[in-house]
Design a protein around this motif. Sequence first.
Motif, PDB file in Angstrom:
ATOM      1  N   VAL A   4      -0.488  17.610  59.436  1.00 45.98           N
ATOM      2  CA  VAL A   4      -0.413  16.775  58.040  1.00 45.98           C
ATOM      3  C   VAL A   4      -2.034  16.370  57.859  1.00 45.98           C
ATOM      4  CG1 VAL A   4      -0.034  14.441  57.323  1.00 45.98           C
ATOM      5  CG2 VAL A   4       1.640  15.903  58.402  1.00 45.98           C
ATOM      6  N   GLY A   5      -2.616  16.065  58.779  1.00 44.96           N
ATOM      7  CA  GLY A   5      -4.280  15.631  58.587  1.00 44.96           C
ATOM      8  C   GLY A   5      -4.975  16.974  57.924  1.00 44.96           C
ATOM      9  N   LEU A   6      -4.683  18.227  58.677  1.00 49.40           N
ATOM     10  CA  LEU A   6      -5.293  19.518  57.983  1.00 49.40           C
ATOM     11  C   LEU A   6      -4.858  19.355  56.583  1.00 49.40           C
ATOM     12  CD1 LEU A   6      -6.842  21.850  58.692  1.00 49.40           C
ATOM     13  CD2 LEU A   6      -4.735  22.888  58.951  1.00 49.40           C
ATOM     14  N   PHE A   7      -3.685  19.387  55.854  1.00 51.35           N
ATOM     15  CA  PHE A   7      -3.382  19.334  54.733  1.00 51.35           C
ATOM     16  C   PHE A   7      -3.853  18.361  53.691  1.00 51.35           C
ATOM     17  CE2 PHE A   7       1.218  21.254  55.349  1.00 51.35           C
ATOM     18  CZ  PHE A   7       0.784  22.590  55.568  1.00 51.35           C
ATOM     19  N   ILE A   8      -4.086  17.233  54.307  1.00 56.75           N
ATOM     20  CA  ILE A   8      -4.793  16.109  53.375  1.00 56.75           C
ATOM     21  C   ILE A   8      -6.238  16.278  53.396  1.00 56.75           C
ATOM     22  CG2 ILE A   8      -5.276  13.656  53.362  1.00 56.75           C
ATOM     23  CD1 ILE A   8      -2.391  13.343  54.684  1.00 56.75           C
ATOM     24  N   SER A   9      -6.770  16.582  54.548  1.00 54.40           N
ATOM     25  CA  SER A   9      -8.359  17.102  54.273  1.00 54.40           C
ATOM     26  C   SER A   9      -8.562  18.204  53.489  1.00 54.40           C
ATOM     27  CB  SER A   9      -8.864  17.123  55.746  1.00 54.40           C
ATOM     28  OG  SER A   9      -8.299  18.415  56.433  1.00 54.40           O
ATOM     29  N   ARG A  10      -7.796  19.247  53.664  1.00 52.19           N
ATOM     30  CA  ARG A  10      -7.942  20.509  52.718  1.00 52.19           C
ATOM     31  C   ARG A  10      -7.702  20.226  51.319  1.00 52.19           C
ATOM     32  NH1 ARG A  10      -8.381  26.187  53.079  1.00 52.19           N
ATOM     33  NH2 ARG A  10      -8.981  26.759  50.961  1.00 52.19           N
ATOM     34  N   GLN A  11      -6.639  19.204  50.947  1.00 55.00           N
ATOM     35  CA  GLN A  11      -6.418  18.980  49.654  1.00 55.00           C
ATOM     36  C   GLN A  11      -7.863  18.302  48.767  1.00 55.00           C
ATOM     37  OE1 GLN A  11      -5.589  15.534  48.289  1.00 55.00           O
ATOM     38  NE2 GLN A  11      -5.738  16.276  46.460  1.00 55.00           N
ATOM     39  N   ARG A  12      -8.334  17.384  49.832  1.00 54.15           N
ATOM     40  CA  ARG A  12      -9.573  16.513  49.276  1.00 54.15           C
ATOM     41  C   ARG A  12     -10.587  17.586  48.927  1.00 54.15           C
ATOM     42  NH1 ARG A  12      -8.897  11.361  52.954  1.00 54.15           N
ATOM     43  NH2 ARG A  12      -6.974  10.504  51.594  1.00 54.15           N
ATOM     44  N   TYR A  45     -14.530  23.753  37.705  1.00 55.01           N
ATOM     45  CA  TYR A  45     -14.049  23.826  36.525  1.00 55.01           C
ATOM     46  C   TYR A  45     -14.822  22.687  35.525  1.00 55.01           C
ATOM     47  CZ  TYR A  45     -10.563  26.771  38.253  1.00 55.01           C
ATOM     48  OH  TYR A  45     -10.067  27.857  39.017  1.00 55.01           O
ATOM     49  N   GLY A  46     -15.457  21.832  36.147  1.00 55.63           N
ATOM     50  CA  GLY A  46     -16.203  20.843  35.330  1.00 55.63           C
ATOM     51  C   GLY A  46     -15.409  19.566  35.461  1.00 55.63           C
ATOM     52  N   PRO A  47     -15.929  18.335  35.299  1.00 54.32           N
ATOM     53  CA  PRO A  47     -15.326  17.008  35.440  1.00 54.32           C
ATOM     54  C   PRO A  47     -14.273  16.795  34.303  1.00 54.32           C
ATOM     55  CG  PRO A  47     -17.896  16.781  34.774  1.00 54.32           C
ATOM     56  CD  PRO A  47     -17.411  18.065  35.203  1.00 54.32           C
ATOM     57  N   GLU A  48     -14.422  17.415  32.807  1.00 57.02           N
ATOM     58  CA  GLU A  48     -13.767  16.961  31.866  1.00 57.02           C
ATOM     59  C   GLU A  48     -12.159  18.012  32.243  1.00 57.02           C
ATOM     60  OE1 GLU A  48     -16.834  19.694  31.063  1.00 57.02           O
ATOM     61  OE2 GLU A  48     -16.968  17.558  30.989  1.00 57.02           O
ATOM     62  N   LYS A  49     -12.497  19.172  32.390  1.00 58.47           N
ATOM     63  CA  LYS A  49     -11.390  20.052  32.502  1.00 58.47           C
ATOM     64  C   LYS A  49     -10.546  19.713  33.881  1.00 58.47           C
ATOM     65  CE  LYS A  49     -11.642  23.250  29.531  1.00 58.47           C
ATOM     66  NZ  LYS A  49     -10.713  23.823  28.564  1.00 58.47           N
ATOM     67  N   TRP A  50     -11.199  19.239  34.832  1.00 57.41           N
ATOM     68  CA  TRP A  50     -10.467  18.868  36.062  1.00 57.41           C
ATOM     69  C   TRP A  50      -9.900  17.527  35.875  1.00 57.41           C
ATOM     70  CZ3 TRP A  50      -8.302  21.045  39.524  1.00 57.41           C
ATOM     71  CH2 TRP A  50      -8.060  20.643  40.782  1.00 57.41           C
ATOM     72  N   ALA A  51     -10.258  16.658  34.938  1.00 53.87           N
ATOM     73  CA  ALA A  51      -9.622  15.408  34.584  1.00 53.87           C
ATOM     74  C   ALA A  51      -8.328  15.505  33.858  1.00 53.87           C
ATOM     75  CB  ALA A  51     -10.695  14.131  34.036  1.00 53.87           C
ATOM     76  N   GLU A  52      -8.441  16.685  32.968  1.00 52.65           N
ATOM     77  CA  GLU A  52      -7.345  16.994  32.088  1.00 52.65           C
ATOM     78  C   GLU A  52      -6.243  17.767  33.036  1.00 52.65           C
ATOM     79  OE1 GLU A  52      -6.088  20.605  29.076  1.00 52.65           O
ATOM     80  OE2 GLU A  52      -8.139  19.680  29.204  1.00 52.65           O
ATOM     81  N   ASP A  54     -10.486  20.858  48.383  1.00 56.52           N
ATOM     82  CA  ASP A  54     -10.164  21.583  47.156  1.00 56.52           C
ATOM     83  C   ASP A  54     -10.368  20.786  45.876  1.00 56.52           C
ATOM     84  OD1 ASP A  54      -9.430  23.840  48.740  1.00 56.52           O
ATOM     85  OD2 ASP A  54      -7.391  23.587  48.665  1.00 56.52           O
ATOM     86  N   ASP A  55     -10.029  19.557  45.868  1.00 54.02           N
ATOM     87  CA  ASP A  55     -10.347  18.643  44.792  1.00 54.02           C
ATOM     88  C   ASP A  55     -11.785  18.744  44.392  1.00 54.02           C
ATOM     89  OD1 ASP A  55      -7.936  17.989  43.939  1.00 54.02           O
ATOM     90  OD2 ASP A  55      -7.943  15.985  44.859  1.00 54.02           O
ATOM     91  N   GLU A  56     -12.715  18.605  45.415  1.00 57.24           N
ATOM     92  CA  GLU A  56     -14.054  18.581  45.112  1.00 57.24           C
ATOM     93  C   GLU A  56     -14.736  19.808  44.681  1.00 57.24           C
ATOM     94  OE1 GLU A  56     -16.053  17.325  48.655  1.00 57.24           O
ATOM     95  OE2 GLU A  56     -14.757  15.361  48.916  1.00 57.24           O
ATOM     96  N   PHE A  57     -13.883  20.910  45.234  1.00 59.83           N
ATOM     97  CA  PHE A  57     -14.591  22.356  45.040  1.00 59.83           C
ATOM     98  C   PHE A  57     -14.301  22.522  43.405  1.00 59.83           C
ATOM     99  CE2 PHE A  57     -13.328  26.653  44.559  1.00 59.83           C
ATOM    100  CZ  PHE A  57     -14.518  27.326  44.611  1.00 59.83           C
ATOM    101  N   CYS A  58     -12.700  22.317  42.859  1.00 62.61           N
ATOM    102  CA  CYS A  58     -12.175  22.574  41.731  1.00 62.61           C
ATOM    103  C   CYS A  58     -13.105  21.611  40.702  1.00 62.61           C
ATOM    104  CB  CYS A  58     -10.691  22.422  41.588  1.00 62.61           C
ATOM    105  SG  CYS A  58      -9.816  23.418  42.660  1.00 62.61           S
TER     106      CYS A  58
END
Length: 68
Positions: free
Chosen positions: A29-37, A47-54, A39-43
């Motif tokens: 569970v810790g691995l999933f949550i840290s990996r998701q965060r 893709y840029g802040p406006e596309k990622w916010a969309e 991935d959010d930063e990487f994406c």
Amino acid sequence: MGEGFFSFSIALVFYFANLWAWTYFVFIVGLFISRQRLDDEFCAEKYGPEKWAEYQARVKYRIIPGIY
């Protein structure tokens, strides 16, 4: 997600008689949550802040629909 369900099923087999069985589940569970965060930063960078916010406005849940 298969690894998460597998680790949870191992922990349920032992219930609370053996707390070491739950360490694998907590680790996954810790691995999933840290990996998701990460991935959010990487994406957001890719893709840029406006596309990622969309995208985040359209997709409300990150890992498990309706929960997280």
